[in-house]
Motif scaffolding. Structure first.
Motif, PDB file in Angstrom:
ATOM      1  N   THR A  44      50.256  64.839 -45.064  1.00 38.50           N
ATOM      2  CA  THR A  44      51.450  65.075 -43.961  1.00 38.50           C
ATOM      3  C   THR A  44      52.265  65.957 -44.577  1.00 38.50           C
ATOM      4  O   THR A  44      52.711  66.905 -43.956  1.00 38.50           O
ATOM      5  N   HIS A  65      44.573  66.205 -33.907  1.00 38.56           N
ATOM      6  CA  HIS A  65      45.976  65.853 -33.406  1.00 38.56           C
ATOM      7  C   HIS A  65      47.127  66.626 -34.515  1.00 38.56           C
ATOM      8  O   HIS A  65      48.072  66.833 -33.934  1.00 38.56           O
ATOM      9  N   LEU A  76      64.800  63.066 -37.556  1.00 34.81           N
ATOM     10  CA  LEU A  76      63.518  63.588 -37.903  1.00 34.81           C
ATOM     11  C   LEU A  76      63.653  65.099 -37.324  1.00 34.81           C
ATOM     12  O   LEU A  76      64.122  65.566 -36.379  1.00 34.81           O
ATOM     13  N   LEU A 104      48.827  62.058 -38.130  1.00 35.09           N
ATOM     14  CA  LEU A 104      48.768  61.536 -39.293  1.00 35.09           C
ATOM     15  C   LEU A 104      47.957  60.325 -39.345  1.00 35.09           C
ATOM     16  O   LEU A 104      48.052  59.627 -38.333  1.00 35.09           O
ATOM     17  N   GLN A 105      47.089  59.869 -40.262  1.00 34.78           N
ATOM     18  CA  GLN A 105      46.669  58.614 -40.584  1.00 34.78           C
ATOM     19  C   GLN A 105      47.158  57.801 -41.879  1.00 34.78           C
ATOM     20  O   GLN A 105      48.000  57.246 -41.889  1.00 34.78           O
ATOM     21  N   TYR A 158      53.005  56.094 -52.684  1.00 31.96           N
ATOM     22  CA  TYR A 158      51.410  55.768 -52.948  1.00 31.96           C
ATOM     23  C   TYR A 158      51.510  55.489 -54.583  1.00 31.96           C
ATOM     24  O   TYR A 158      52.715  55.316 -55.208  1.00 31.96           O
ATOM     25  N   LYS A 200      53.357  54.822 -30.376  1.00 35.63           N
ATOM     26  CA  LYS A 200      53.471  55.300 -31.403  1.00 35.63           C
ATOM     27  C   LYS A 200      53.403  54.654 -32.676  1.00 35.63           C
ATOM     28  O   LYS A 200      54.079  53.455 -32.778  1.00 35.63           O
ATOM     29  N   ARG A 201      52.844  54.898 -33.820  1.00 35.10           N
ATOM     30  CA  ARG A 201      52.788  54.074 -35.034  1.00 35.10           C
ATOM     31  C   ARG A 201      54.015  53.854 -35.734  1.00 35.10           C
ATOM     32  O   ARG A 201      54.910  54.586 -36.000  1.00 35.10           O
ATOM     33  N   GLY A 209      45.543  53.818 -43.275  1.00 28.10           N
ATOM     34  CA  GLY A 209      45.645  54.992 -42.574  1.00 28.10           C
ATOM     35  C   GLY A 209      45.018  54.564 -41.070  1.00 28.10           C
ATOM     36  O   GLY A 209      45.233  55.176 -40.115  1.00 28.10           O
ATOM     37  N   GLY A 225      48.699  59.503 -44.044  1.00 24.46           N
ATOM     38  CA  GLY A 225      49.780  60.204 -44.386  1.00 24.46           C
ATOM     39  C   GLY A 225      49.946  61.290 -45.770  1.00 24.46           C
ATOM     40  O   GLY A 225      50.901  61.386 -46.145  1.00 24.46           O
ATOM     41  N   ASP A 234      54.457  55.629 -39.120  1.00 26.37           N
ATOM     42  CA  ASP A 234      54.818  57.122 -39.302  1.00 26.37           C
ATOM     43  C   ASP A 234      56.362  57.595 -39.635  1.00 26.37           C
ATOM     44  O   ASP A 234      56.420  58.577 -40.595  1.00 26.37           O
ATOM     45  N   ARG A 269      49.096  53.540 -25.400  1.00 32.69           N
ATOM     46  CA  ARG A 269      49.230  54.581 -26.360  1.00 32.69           C
ATOM     47  C   ARG A 269      50.938  54.312 -26.929  1.00 32.69           C
ATOM     48  O   ARG A 269      51.661  54.646 -26.124  1.00 32.69           O
ATOM     49  N   PHE A 323      54.523  65.069 -35.118  1.00 33.52           N
ATOM     50  CA  PHE A 323      53.518  64.412 -35.633  1.00 33.52           C
ATOM     51  C   PHE A 323      53.301  63.146 -35.544  1.00 33.52           C
ATOM     52  O   PHE A 323      52.392  62.438 -35.380  1.00 33.52           O
ATOM     53  N   TRP A 324      54.479  62.567 -35.359  1.00 34.91           N
ATOM     54  CA  TRP A 324      54.582  61.106 -34.757  1.00 34.91           C
ATOM     55  C   TRP A 324      54.094  60.873 -33.576  1.00 34.91           C
ATOM     56  O   TRP A 324      53.354  60.014 -33.379  1.00 34.91           O
ATOM     57  N   GLU A 325      54.529  61.767 -32.590  1.00 39.85           N
ATOM     58  CA  GLU A 325      54.277  61.456 -31.169  1.00 39.85           C
ATOM     59  C   GLU A 325      52.723  61.771 -30.799  1.00 39.85           C
ATOM     60  O   GLU A 325      52.099  61.091 -30.148  1.00 39.85           O
ATOM     61  N   GLU A 326      52.270  62.784 -31.772  1.00 44.24           N
ATOM     62  CA  GLU A 326      50.914  63.137 -31.421  1.00 44.24           C
ATOM     63  C   GLU A 326      49.966  62.521 -32.279  1.00 44.24           C
ATOM     64  O   GLU A 326      48.670  62.865 -32.354  1.00 44.24           O
ATOM     65  N   HIS A 327      50.339  61.476 -33.198  1.00 42.09           N
ATOM     66  CA  HIS A 327      49.564  60.811 -33.979  1.00 42.09           C
ATOM     67  C   HIS A 327      48.750  61.802 -34.817  1.00 42.09           C
ATOM     68  O   HIS A 327      47.558  61.871 -35.114  1.00 42.09           O
ATOM     69  N   GLN A 340      58.306  66.771 -37.554  1.00 42.62           N
ATOM     70  CA  GLN A 340      57.984  65.186 -38.046  1.00 42.62           C
ATOM     71  C   GLN A 340      58.155  64.412 -36.670  1.00 42.62           C
ATOM     72  O   GLN A 340      57.083  63.678 -36.582  1.00 42.62           O
TER      73      GLN A 340
END
Ligand code: FES
Ligand code: FES
Lengths: 805, 166
Positions: free
Chosen positions: B104, B142, B85, B98-99, A37, A23-24, A505, B101, A27, A21, B92-96, B89
């Protein structure tokens, strides 16, 4: 709470980073709102355009008067089809023997065939002015008869959308295996059902947007577009506007969701660049939500006649299907392909000795259908999983046991299906077992029986799905099914990965970094993934069909493997060892069994660039490219189970439990896989329960805003219980299968099965989606009028009085 | 007839002469150049354009720029001080949460408003509280987890600050 990432399978592909797991990487910029965008792109001298669209579903254009609009202050130009003679047609990538492909001009020429078809374009200094002026374009229409119902469209007396074709039929296609007649003769029972898979709108939260800037001096056209396929778009736009392909650059900046709707080439994608070339100014167009619902492709919209021939004991003997698919008025890029995918996946995860399927594409006066998350496979899963439930009920068999009886055994893989596909690997039994456990299936069934006696309608829906992913081998796709990657280790030792995938995404900036970090023994933070810019990235195919990681990731994997060979050759030379003994790990490059002989990562990479001491034949630099051509698709699978209670007074459905056990092979980042599954289930449930793109009898889309088109809110979606089994695929070295569409495919039939199961004591076998309370209530009321309420009867006696709502 | 407005955005004053019909969201994006506030519908149905107006969440596509004259706006770009952050914010990063965004920024500012009113919302209160904001990617689970995590973080920090003050 989701029970994340429980791996029950044998094989695990865990490294230091893969399987974690993590983190992205995308993000931090997204949660700050500081990245861009397409509509966020600002350029000097930018002008804005607005499309004037047909208010009629079918009409002759008698005249267009643009004078008033043109004379508005701030308006640069107004164009109609007469002005864009040189602009190419909107492409359809499909080729089939009897496929009728109508000419599809970017602006309607003489005739409009759906509401929203672009007729003229207004360009102005600012968007408000362009909108005002668009209102002043006067178009005279002579309405023509409208064709909307795909069954009526095929009747002789129907009006025609294309006189030249002499029919509204776009194509027919048959798929057969085994002896269906013999299967019917042997059968104890043939179960039949007619299912409607309603039209839905993909509704990415970011509307489509295109910005084009043509620089005449340089003869260079740059296009920013909200797209899933930057390279394919570049090729097609270059052809449309008549520029050599190297003069065109497409950039997909941040893309706010696609779900297949941005896997396309639209009228606006051609017109906006064309305008920029004519005006020598940058031009922007951004879709309104109303336009998005009206003229961005729709999904599904099929009528399905299904018959399953069975023995009394539940053995399937044959499946016969006729699928009528609404194409809309024109073909977009892949419109006719979608029902082919339905036919291919109709046999689901079952052994079906005889299969006979006919698909018919039909033109109507509506927006085109095309790929929407799952693209043809949700329709297939819906068909087979719904008729499996109907059959279980008719044969008085348990829905889970009946399915299991017809599964191929794990040792039978690779398994050739009735539709001729070769399923790579699976253990359907294991995923079913796990889902039954997690759901507490036996308890749910017991409660259901007890409930029926008290007039309570509890239902349990089961859906054992399989999907086709990692699209796909090029021979089976219209425009190439491979993917590209270039990996460059820079002189500082940091890594740049250029991928032909175009995530919007899905998070491949993260998962690819995890993958490469493990391969090279470095930190994911030292790896940067670049995508979505045709000037930077080698030609690629893009992100759709759950292919990003399974195909795009595999290309990255192989490119890195090439570099590892190169690093080993250089290290062997510098350390005085054999390449086979070189180990790349933990930020160092060393020699196996000799702790003293090793070099820091940065030093060896720099040595490849300084190139003062390199082995003979060694090419300086540290860059490799790989184009990965998959040998097959992958076939993820799983079991979803849903428990509901239906209120007979109101028709309301209460979702009490939703369990999803998915198998997408090895997992690179469990958190991201959960995210894909959850988002997918939400979309699939929403088709079952809420969403429908409705056209009225005149062909007007009446679900034209988010007020009318029911995208679910947080309170409409339940919490899901998630688990996984892990059956790696042999198709790629990472053993990953793809997961972007699984949830959408499994959940729709699961939900409808649950509701029909709840109402089975009333003899209800089918209710067409979406299962809005009103529709459910009507079905209940009609059934109750025919059968006494369940408290006064037994489930068994009701079964004899079965009817279809 | 254009009108003069003075709007404080993320602490900085912006003055401009605008058409009375100009939407606040267009003022933020086109005049102030802050494109973190997104447009998903322009009809107050998606929440992508949510900002804080004098601390309260509003959909900036349903407010005219002239209505915001003399008032103070916080957009996503201004939520966190400097490089850090904001806890929402972070969550949202830690818990995923957003995809793609796109939803968001609006989702985070809506959550901010919710947590101001209710520091420890239940799952259902969160789902109802973000009911005006649509997300097409995540299926919301999420996001709900992220709001819960943010609430924990903010409560903890508040307690720590209170202890420090004692
Ligand atoms: S853009 Fe304002 S609510 Fe959708
Ligand atoms: S993350 Fe894509 S709409 Fe919410």
């Amino acid at each position: 709470m989701a029970s994340n990432g429980k791996n029950n399978g044998k094989a695990k592909a865990n490294g230091q980073w893969v399987g974690k797991r993590f983190k992205r990487k995308e993000d931090p910029r997204l949660v700050r709102g500081i990245s861009h965008y397409t509509d966020d792109i600002k350029l000097p001298r930018l002008v804005h355009c607005v499309f004037v669209r047909s208010p009629h579903a079918h009409a002759r254009i008698a005249s267009i008067n643009t004078e008033a609009a043109r004379s508005q202050p701030g308006v640069l130009t107004v164009i109609t089809s007469a002005d864009i003679e040189g602009l190419g047609m909107i492409p359809c990538a499909m080729q089939m023997p009897d496929l009728k492909i109508p000419a599809h001009p970017a602006l309607a020429k003489g005739r409009v065939r759906y509401v929203g078809e672009p007729v003229a374009v207004v360009v102005a200094e600012d968007a408000y002015t362009a909108r005002d002026a668009a209102e002043m374009v006067a178009v005279d229409y002579e309405p023509l008869p409208v064709v909307l119902d795909i069954e009526k469209a095929l009747q002789k007396e129907s009006a025609l959308i294309y006189q030249d074709f002499g029919t509204n039929k776009a194509f027919t296609h048959a798929m057969k295996s085994g002896d269906i007649e013999a299967a019917y003769k042997k059968a104890d029972r043939v179960v039949k059902v007619r299912l409607i898979n309603q039209r839905v709108a993909p509704t990415a939260m970011e509307p489509r947007s295109v910005v084009a800037e043509y620089l005449p001096g340089e003869n260079r056209l740059t296009i920013w577009a909200s797209t899933q396929i930057p390279h394919l778009l570049r090729t097609q736009v270059a052809i449309m506007v008549g520029l050599p392909e190297p003069a065109v650059r497409v950039i997909a900046p941040e893309v706010g969701g696609g779900f297949g709707s941005k896997l396309n080439v639209y009228a606006e994608d051609g017109v906006v660049p064309w305008l920029s070339m004519k005006l020598a100014r940058p031009v922007k167009w951004t879709e309104t939500r109303r336009e998005s619902l009206m003229v961005t492709i729709h999904g599904r919209d099929t009528i399905n006649y299904l018959e399953l021939a069975l023995k009394k004991d539940g053995t399937i003997l044959g499946l016969r299907a006729k699928v009528l698919a609404d194409m809309g008025a024109y073909h977009q890029l892949l419109t006719p392909l979608i029902p082919q995918l339905t036919a291919l996946m109709l046999p689901g995860c079952y052994k079906i000795p005889a299969f006979d399927c006919e698909i018919v594409g039909v033109f109507t006066n509506k927006m085109s259908t095309d790929a929407y998350r799952g693209a043809g496979r949700p329709e297939a899963a819906y068909d087979i999983e719904r008729i499996m439930d109907c059959a279980a009920r008719e044969l008085n068999l348990d829905a889970a046991k009946f399915r299991s009886k017809n599964f191929p055994q794990p040792r039978e893989f690779p398994f050739t299906t009735a539709a001729g596909l070769l399923y790579d690997s699976a253990n359907y039994q294991q995923s079913l077992k796990r889902a039954l456990q997690l759901a507490g299936y036996d308890k749910l069934r017991a409660r259901q029986k007890a409930g029926w006696k008290q007039g309570k309608y509890y239902g349990v829906g089961v859906s054992t799905y399989v999907e086709i992913c990692a699209i796909g081998p090029s021979a089976a796709t219209p425009a190439g099914g491979w993917e590209s990657a270039t990996v460059r280790i820079e002189p500082t030792g940091k890594v740049t990965v250029l991928t032909g995938a175009s995530p919007h995404g899905q998070g491949q900036e993260t998962t690819f970094a995890q993958l490469v970090a493990d391969q090279l023994g470095i930190n994911p933070d030292d790896i940067t993934i670049i995508h979505g810019d045709t000037l930077a990235v080698p030609y690629g195919i893009g992100t759709f069909g759950s292919r990003g990681t399974a195909v795009g990731g595999t290309a990255v994997y192989y490119a890195v493997e090439k570099l590892k060979i190169k690093i080993a050759a250089l290290a062997a030379h510098l350390l005085g060892a054999k390449p086979a003994d070189i180990v790349i790990a933990h930020g160092r490059v060393g020699v196996k069994g000799n702790a003293k002989k090793s070099m820091p990562w940065g030093e060896i990479i720099l040595a490849a660039y300084t190139a003062r001491s390199i082995p003979a034949g060694f090419e300086p630099g540290m860059e490799a490219t790989h184009f990965f051509e998959p040998s097959n698709f992958t076939f993820p699978f799983g079991t979803h189970i849903c428990a509901v209670e239906v209120d007979p007074e109101t028709g309301e459905i209460k979702i009490e439990k939703y369990v999803a056990v998915d198998d997408c092979g090895n997992v690179i980042n469990p958190m991201l896989v959960d995210g894909q599954v959850q988002g997918g289930i939400a979309q699939g449930l929403s088709q079952a329960l809420y969403e429908e793109m409705v056209y009225n009898e005149d062909g007007q889309p009446i679900t034209g805003s988010l007020m009318d088109y029911a995208v679910p809110k947080a309170a409409h979606i339940p919490e899901f219980i998630l688990d996984r089994t892990v059956t790696p695929t042999p198709v790629n070295p990472m053993g990953v299968k793809g997961v972007g569409e699984a949830g959408t495919i499994a959940s729709t039939p699961c939900m409808v099965n649950a509701v029909c199961d709840a109402l089975s004591p009333l003899g209800i076998t089918n209710i067409d989606m979406p299962l809005k309370p009103e529709r459910v209530w009507r079905a209940i009321a009609a059934a109750q009028a025919a059968v006494p309420p369940p408290a006064a009867t037994t489930a068994k006696s009701a079964r004899t009085a079965r009817r279809t709502a | 007839m254009k009108k003069n407005v003075r709007i404080v955005i993320n602490g900085a004053e912006h003055r401009a002469e605008v058409e009375p019909r100009l939407l606040l969201v267009h003022f933020l994006r086109e005049v102030a150049g802050l494109t973190g506030t997104h447009i998903g519908c322009e009809t107050s149905l998606c929440g992508a354009c949510t900002v804080l107006l004098d601390g309260m969440a509003v959909k900036s596509c349903t407010v005219l720029a002239v209505q915001a004259d003399g008032r103070s706006i916080t957009t996503i770009e201004g939520l966190a001080a400097s490089e850090n952050l904001h806890p929402i914010q972070e969550a949202f990063w830690e818990e995923h949460g957003l995809q793609c965004g796109y939803c968001t920024p609006g989702m985070i500012l809506c959550a901010h408003d919710l947590l101001q009113q209710n520091a420890s919302p239940s799952e259902q209160e969160i789902r109802d509280g973000i009911g005006g904001n649509l997300c097409r990617c995540t299926g919301y689970q999420h996001i709900v987890n992220a709001v819960k995590a943010a609430s924990r973080k903010m409560n903890q920090r508040q307690r720590a600050a209170a202890r420090a003050a004692d």
